[in-house]
Design a protein around this motif. Structure first.
Motif, mmCIF file in Angstrom:
data_model
loop_
_atom_site.group_PDB
_atom_site.id
_atom_site.type_symbol
_atom_site.label_atom_id
_atom_site.label_comp_id
_atom_site.label_asym_id
_atom_site.label_seq_id
_atom_site.Cartn_x
_atom_site.Cartn_y
_atom_site.Cartn_z
ATOM 1 N N ALA A 24 0.794 -1.216 0.042
ATOM 2 C CA ALA A 24 0.010 -0.050 -0.048
ATOM 3 C C ALA A 24 0.885 1.270 0.065
ATOM 4 O O ALA A 24 0.549 2.408 -0.607
ATOM 5 C CB ALA A 24 -1.041 -0.015 1.237
ATOM 6 N N THR A 25 2.011 1.095 0.540
ATOM 7 C CA THR A 25 2.852 2.360 0.712
ATOM 8 C C THR A 25 3.689 2.498 -0.516
ATOM 9 O O THR A 25 3.796 3.646 -1.136
ATOM 10 C CB THR A 25 3.837 2.129 1.930
ATOM 11 O OG1 THR A 25 3.139 1.933 3.086
ATOM 12 C CG2 THR A 25 4.862 3.280 2.015
ATOM 13 N N PHE A 26 4.097 1.550 -1.048
ATOM 14 C CA PHE A 26 5.052 1.732 -2.196
ATOM 15 C C PHE A 26 4.570 1.293 -3.768
ATOM 16 O O PHE A 26 4.936 1.411 -4.584
ATOM 17 C CB PHE A 26 6.434 0.812 -2.162
ATOM 18 C CG PHE A 26 7.049 1.582 -0.745
ATOM 19 C CD1 PHE A 26 7.900 2.328 -1.020
ATOM 20 C CD2 PHE A 26 7.276 0.818 0.458
ATOM 21 C CE1 PHE A 26 8.682 3.064 0.287
ATOM 22 C CE2 PHE A 26 7.882 1.306 1.500
ATOM 23 C CZ PHE A 26 8.506 2.085 1.324
ATOM 24 N N GLY A 27 3.354 0.688 -3.528
ATOM 25 C CA GLY A 27 2.622 0.107 -4.681
ATOM 26 C C GLY A 27 1.867 1.427 -5.431
ATOM 27 O O GLY A 27 1.741 2.557 -4.859
ATOM 28 N N SER A 28 1.401 0.946 -6.523
ATOM 29 C CA SER A 28 0.588 1.995 -7.273
ATOM 30 C C SER A 28 -0.848 2.172 -6.499
ATOM 31 O O SER A 28 -1.223 1.428 -5.695
ATOM 32 C CB SER A 28 0.505 1.334 -8.714
ATOM 33 O OG SER A 28 -0.313 0.306 -8.703
ATOM 34 N N PRO A 29 -1.365 3.433 -6.610
ATOM 35 C CA PRO A 29 -2.677 3.461 -5.960
ATOM 36 C C PRO A 29 -3.856 2.515 -6.575
ATOM 37 O O PRO A 29 -3.923 2.143 -7.650
ATOM 38 C CB PRO A 29 -3.197 4.965 -6.662
ATOM 39 C CG PRO A 29 -1.754 5.768 -6.944
ATOM 40 C CD PRO A 29 -0.957 4.593 -7.485
ATOM 41 N N GLY A 30 -4.432 1.997 -5.497
ATOM 42 C CA GLY A 30 -5.542 0.960 -5.720
ATOM 43 C C GLY A 30 -4.860 -0.474 -5.871
ATOM 44 O O GLY A 30 -5.735 -1.333 -5.996
ATOM 45 N N MET A 31 -3.684 -0.739 -5.667
ATOM 46 C CA MET A 31 -3.048 -1.967 -5.747
ATOM 47 C C MET A 31 -3.874 -2.802 -4.902
ATOM 48 O O MET A 31 -4.237 -4.165 -5.147
ATOM 49 C CB MET A 31 -1.650 -1.888 -5.655
ATOM 50 C CG MET A 31 -1.014 -3.351 -5.797
ATOM 51 S SD MET A 31 0.800 -3.449 -5.450
ATOM 52 C CE MET A 31 1.228 -2.818 -7.189
ATOM 53 N N VAL A 32 -3.732 -2.392 -3.569
ATOM 54 C CA VAL A 32 -4.351 -3.333 -2.571
ATOM 55 C C VAL A 32 -5.881 -2.710 -2.223
ATOM 56 O O VAL A 32 -6.067 -1.468 -1.726
ATOM 57 C CB VAL A 32 -3.569 -3.005 -1.326
ATOM 58 C CG1 VAL A 32 -4.095 -3.664 -0.118
ATOM 59 C CG2 VAL A 32 -2.155 -3.512 -1.275
ATOM 60 N N THR A 33 -6.894 -3.478 -2.595
ATOM 61 C CA THR A 33 -8.277 -2.930 -2.231
ATOM 62 C C THR A 33 -8.723 -3.266 -0.875
ATOM 63 O O THR A 33 -8.010 -4.117 -0.069
ATOM 64 C CB THR A 33 -9.012 -4.018 -3.169
ATOM 65 O OG1 THR A 33 -9.111 -5.116 -2.830
ATOM 66 C CG2 THR A 33 -8.471 -3.964 -4.672
ATOM 67 N N PRO A 34 -9.671 -2.781 -0.486
ATOM 68 C CA PRO A 34 -10.277 -2.785 1.019
ATOM 69 C C PRO A 34 -10.488 -4.233 1.244
ATOM 70 O O PRO A 34 -10.385 -4.576 2.365
ATOM 71 C CB PRO A 34 -11.344 -2.056 1.047
ATOM 72 C CG PRO A 34 -11.064 -0.721 -0.010
ATOM 73 C CD PRO A 34 -10.691 -1.513 -1.274
ATOM 74 N N VAL A 35 -11.224 -5.001 0.281
ATOM 75 C CA VAL A 35 -11.294 -6.434 0.540
ATOM 76 C C VAL A 35 -10.126 -7.063 0.585
ATOM 77 O O VAL A 35 -10.246 -7.951 1.529
ATOM 78 C CB VAL A 35 -12.357 -6.904 -0.538
ATOM 79 C CG1 VAL A 35 -12.529 -8.401 -0.373
ATOM 80 C CG2 VAL A 35 -13.477 -6.121 -0.882
ATOM 81 N N ALA A 36 -9.090 -6.860 -0.149
ATOM 82 C CA ALA A 36 -7.736 -7.730 -0.066
ATOM 83 C C ALA A 36 -7.122 -7.395 1.474
ATOM 84 O O ALA A 36 -6.595 -7.988 2.084
ATOM 85 C CB ALA A 36 -6.984 -7.420 -1.071
ATOM 86 N N SER A 37 -7.478 -6.079 1.962
ATOM 87 C CA SER A 37 -6.611 -5.541 2.891
ATOM 88 C C SER A 37 -7.151 -6.200 4.299
ATOM 89 O O SER A 37 -6.574 -6.204 5.217
ATOM 90 C CB SER A 37 -6.780 -4.107 3.059
ATOM 91 O OG SER A 37 -7.863 -3.520 3.166
ATOM 92 N N ILE A 38 -8.552 -6.503 4.419
ATOM 93 C CA ILE A 38 -9.035 -6.852 5.670
ATOM 94 C C ILE A 38 -8.629 -8.173 5.980
ATOM 95 O O ILE A 38 -8.557 -8.395 7.235
ATOM 96 C CB ILE A 38 -10.717 -7.017 5.200
ATOM 97 C CG1 ILE A 38 -11.298 -7.231 6.868
ATOM 98 C CG2 ILE A 38 -11.214 -8.047 4.578
ATOM 99 C CD1 ILE A 38 -11.108 -5.625 7.373
ATOM 100 N N ILE A 39 -8.267 -9.341 5.437
ATOM 101 C CA ILE A 39 -7.549 -10.451 5.541
ATOM 102 C C ILE A 39 -6.369 -10.515 6.512
ATOM 103 O O ILE A 39 -6.582 -11.056 7.616
ATOM 104 C CB ILE A 39 -7.232 -11.407 4.363
ATOM 105 C CG1 ILE A 39 -8.796 -11.600 3.641
ATOM 106 C CG2 ILE A 39 -6.847 -12.735 4.592
ATOM 107 C CD1 ILE A 39 -8.594 -12.421 2.442
#
Length: 409
Positions: A279-294
């Motif tokens: 999320a910090t170094f990737g492109s915007p939107g690379m990590v979605t809220p659904v993926a981040s919750i796990i």
């Protein structure tokens, strides 16, 4: 926790205007809607409810056992209690708010509550991680100490506990004073460090947090338990008269316990750290809220797993737990038949007849499980079976039978 997922990481592209509106509404002190579907919020709420309930019960039971049975009140067990207290505080002061937000589909306690939530969960999470590292170092340093340790000395352990809290404060206070910040994260039902800010201020904090609060404790744990395992194997080679299959079985058990600790640490925290870095170094939107919750949920499961691994797999605690259920006095796990003073005297006599390092180890093992003993306090990771009723002799190996891995490491 150390962090709590990825802040509004799905806010990119076509959704930027919507996210900006959500952010404006949040900054104004109002609530904001979750980006998950109702079904998604329900699943997250069920997981958080399970984690919060069992984390609360497990850690509360640990504290009850510690208060109920004096035999558990050894210095090194205070580190286990410190871990349970920090995990318990997460279950009491953190998980209920994210659970309530998931059930309602929105954050409920405003901007100030979001900052407090992010700070408190980061503080308690880092305390738990640093305490695990201090615990591993204490066990390792006690194992290799050339001199006897005072089992009734709480000063060293108290310093370790104080270190864990001060170290955690040193890394969780800066976002409150301008080095990065706490804000909404993931699907919008929790708060943590703002991972998506691309400023040098935020990125520098995130790199330091990752290195010093996640990687460093992990390296300390791996090094200390690795050296501990090597010391046990070396001890087995120095003491004759131990059956090879018994020695192999004991070493495999110790290895298994070390692997369990390392794997559970990685399972709980590594996905969380990787997601934060993406999320910090990737492109915007690379990590979605659904993926981040796990990864966030996996990190929170540490509050349930830690008591099981470090406490209930410890035979000393487990015997007290059985005694509590049966309303009986817990049985002793050691076959040492004499008092601490007799044990100390006998083992000192033994030390004259053999190599210093090996017999220091024997002395240490003989004193385990007896907090009042004057020998080294190794804590709840070894249960000895030492027969010291016979007089010391040069053929000591025929009279000493040591079981090193009976208790939890």
């Amino acid at each position: 926790m150390i962090v709590s997922n990825v802040s509004l990481s799905g806010c990119a592209g076509a959704n930027s205007a919507l996210c900006a509106a959500v952010g404006d509404r949040y900054q104004g002190g109002g609530s904001y809607r979750s980006t998950l579907s109702p079904t998604g919020n329900l699943v997250v709420a069920v997981c958080l409810g399970f984690i919060g309930t069992f984390g609360l019960l497990n850690n509360l039971l640990v504290l009850i056992l510690f208060c109920r049975y004096k035999m558990l009140r050894s210095p090194i067990n205070l580190l286990l209690i410190n871990i349970s207290i920090s995990d318990l505080l997460v279950c009491v002061l953190g998980t209920p708010f994210s659970f309530a937000a998931s059930t309602q589909g929105r954050w409920l306690i405003g901007e100030g509550g979001c900052m407090w939530y992010g700070f408190a969960n980061s503080l308690f999470g880092i305390v738990s991680l640093i305490s695990l590292a201090v615990l591993s170092y204490e066990r390792y340093s006690t194992m290799v100490a050339p001199t006897e340790a005072d089992a009734s000395n709480y000063r060293r352990i108290s310093q370790g506990i104080l270190l864990s809290w001060l170290y955690s404060l040193a890394w969780t206070l800066p976002p409150l004073f301008g080095w990065s910040r706490y804000g909404p994260e993931g699907p919008g039902t929790t708060c943590s460090v703002d991972w998506t800010a691309k400023t040098a201020n935020s990125i520098s904090y995130i790199i330091c947090l990752f290195l010093f609060c996640l990687i460093t404790p992990f390296l300390v744990i791996v090094f200390c338990y690795g050296k501990l395992l090597c010391a046990i194997r070396q001890f087995d080679r120095q003491v004759s008269g131990i059956n090879a299959s018994v020695r192999r079985k004991r070493e495999q058990r110790v290895l298994f316990m070390v692997v369990v600790m390392v794997v559970c640490y990685l399972l709980c925290w590594l996905p969380y750290g990787i997601m934060a870095l993406l999320a910090t170094f990737g492109s915007p939107g690379m990590v979605t809220p659904v993926a981040s919750i796990i990864p966030s949920i996996l990190a929170k499961t540490s509050t349930v797993i830690n008591p099981v691994i470090y406490v209930f797999m410890n035979k000393q605690f487990y015997r007290c737990f059985q005694a509590l259920l049966r309303c009986k006095v817990p049985r002793r796990g050691s076959s040492i038949k004499s008092s601490s003073k007799v044990a100390t005297k006998a083992m000192r006599g033994i030390a004259i007849t053999g190599t210093r390092r090996t017999n220091d180890f024997l002395f240490m093992v003989a004193s385990l499980g007896h907090p009042a003993a004057s020998g080294p306090q190794l804590g709840p990771f070894v249960e000895p079976t030492v027969d010291i009723t016979k007089a010391p002799s040069s053929d000591i190996n025929r009279h000493v039978e040591v079981s090193i891995a009976s208790d939890w490491l």
